[in-house]
Design an enzyme around this catalytic site. Structure first.
Site, PDB file in Angstrom:
ATOM      1  CG  HIS A  12       9.161   0.920  -2.810  1.00 17.64           C
ATOM      2  ND1 HIS A  12       9.286   0.057  -3.866  1.00 17.64           N
ATOM      3  CD2 HIS A  12       7.893   0.779  -2.356  1.00 17.64           C
ATOM      4  CE1 HIS A  12       8.151  -0.585  -4.049  1.00 17.64           C
ATOM      5  NE2 HIS A  12       7.286  -0.157  -3.146  1.00 17.64           N
TER       6      HIS A  12
ATOM      7  CB  SER B 292      -0.913  -0.018   1.234  1.00 22.12           C
ATOM      8  OG  SER B 292      -1.766  -1.142   1.206  1.00 22.12           O
ATOM      9  N   GLY B 293       0.238   2.389  -0.201  1.00 19.83           N
ATOM     10  CA  GLY B 293       0.997   3.623  -0.305  1.00 19.83           C
ATOM     11  C   GLY B 293       1.230   4.060  -1.728  1.00 19.83           C
TER      12      GLY B 293
END
Length: 318
Positions: free
Chosen positions: A217, A60-61
């Site tokens: 990320h 998620s994110g």
């Protein structure tokens, strides 16, 4: 670090998923396993579907990926992990087992180390359980240059949304798993170069810190430089994507006569230096990154088969 309305980080993912299904009646949430699936699969748990099913997921994110891409004409099932962490192999396998298909399931994952471990193991467990499935790994990050012996491959970026769209449209029109998987491996697998491939390329520069570029990320990118005007940044990205002189980063030759789809994930603009006019322009937030400011550019070579699949209507909320 940007501010957000998060009261409790322990349930932020489930609350986000609940919000999606609350405003999208065609979707259902398995809260325990953090699996979102199409409502027309409800009541069919364990009963084989008659169409190829598409399953994807990841950490998620990166909303709207991947739960926002569940809908008719795109994904059938999405499995969510915690923020920036992949779903477990157990979660993925439970989703595969709950929603089998006579035609098979196409499992689509972004090329990231954690995702590869979870999705790879779940795929092997599904095959051991005699479930028909194929794993498609999507990699589009050209910031990793060609190097002898490089085995990490190219990370999956916003181009995965195009794979969801095209593969989902093909499955909705009744294509079988063998045909669909062949088409989309040609599009998305960048682990080796083949001039005939219709590949997805992506490049992302984020500004979590002045003068740094990052991936989704916050991993180090291809270059460290001071922040430049937007025009110069876009031109650099296009050089990596298109210039024959950038052989370390450019993986396909684009001719002026090629039909392409241009995807701008968040914000960008296109230089006309290369004489290429996009046939399709897709813009918006497709694969985001919490606290990761920036954008990505993805180019996809089109043909007469891919264009109608890309154009096909979907009711996926993302």
């Amino acid at each position: 670090m940007s501010k957000s309305f998060v009261d409790n980080t322990s349930d932020v993912v489930v609350r986000s998923l609940r919000g999606i299904v609350r405003v999208t009646p065609s979707l259902v949430l398995d809260t325990t396993e953090k699996i979102i699936f199409r409502r027309d699969l409800l009541g069919r748990a364990g009963i084989a579907s008659t169409k190829v099913l598409l399953l994807s997921g990841g950490g998620s994110g990166h909303e709207p990926a991947h739960a926002g891409f569940v809908g008719e004409g795109m994904l059938d099932v999405a499995v969510a992990g915690n923020v920036f962490a992949p779903p477990s192999a157990s979660q993925i396998f439970k989703a595969l087992k709950a929603f089998p298909s006579e035609q098979g399931t196409l499992i689509i994952m972004k090329n990231c180390t954690g995702d590869a471990l979870s999705f790879g193991l779940a795929t092997e467990k599904a095959r051991a359980a005699e479930l028909k499935c194929k794993l498609l790994i999507v990699g589009g990050d050209i910031t990793i240059p060609r190097k002898p012996g490089l085995t990490v491959g190219r990370r999956g970026l916003a181009g995965v949304a195009l794979v969801h769209k095209i593969a989902g449209a093909a499955a909705a029109e009744g294509e079988v798993l063998t045909c669909s998987c062949h088409i989309h491996v040609d599009m998305a697998d960048l682990r080796e170069k083949r001039e005939s491939r219709r590949c997805i390329f992506g490049c992302r520069i984020s500004r979590t810190e002045p003068g740094h570029d990052r991936r989704i990320h916050n991993e180090p990118g291809a270059q460290r430089a001071i922040i430049k005007p937007l025009d110069e940044v876009v031109k650099q990205l296009l050089r990596w994507l298109l210039s024959e002189n950038e052989r370390a980063h450019s993986f396909l030759q684009f001719a002026k006569t090629d039909e392409i789809a241009l995807t701008i994930n968040n914000l960008a603009q296109l230089s006309s230096d290369y004489g290429i006019t996009p046939k399709r322009l897709i813009r918006g937030t497709l694969v985001s990154s919490i606290n990761g400011l920036g954008f990505s550019i993805t180019l996809l070579k089109l043909n007469d088969r891919i264009i109608p699949l890309l154009d096909r209507v979907t009711d996926a909320p993302g």
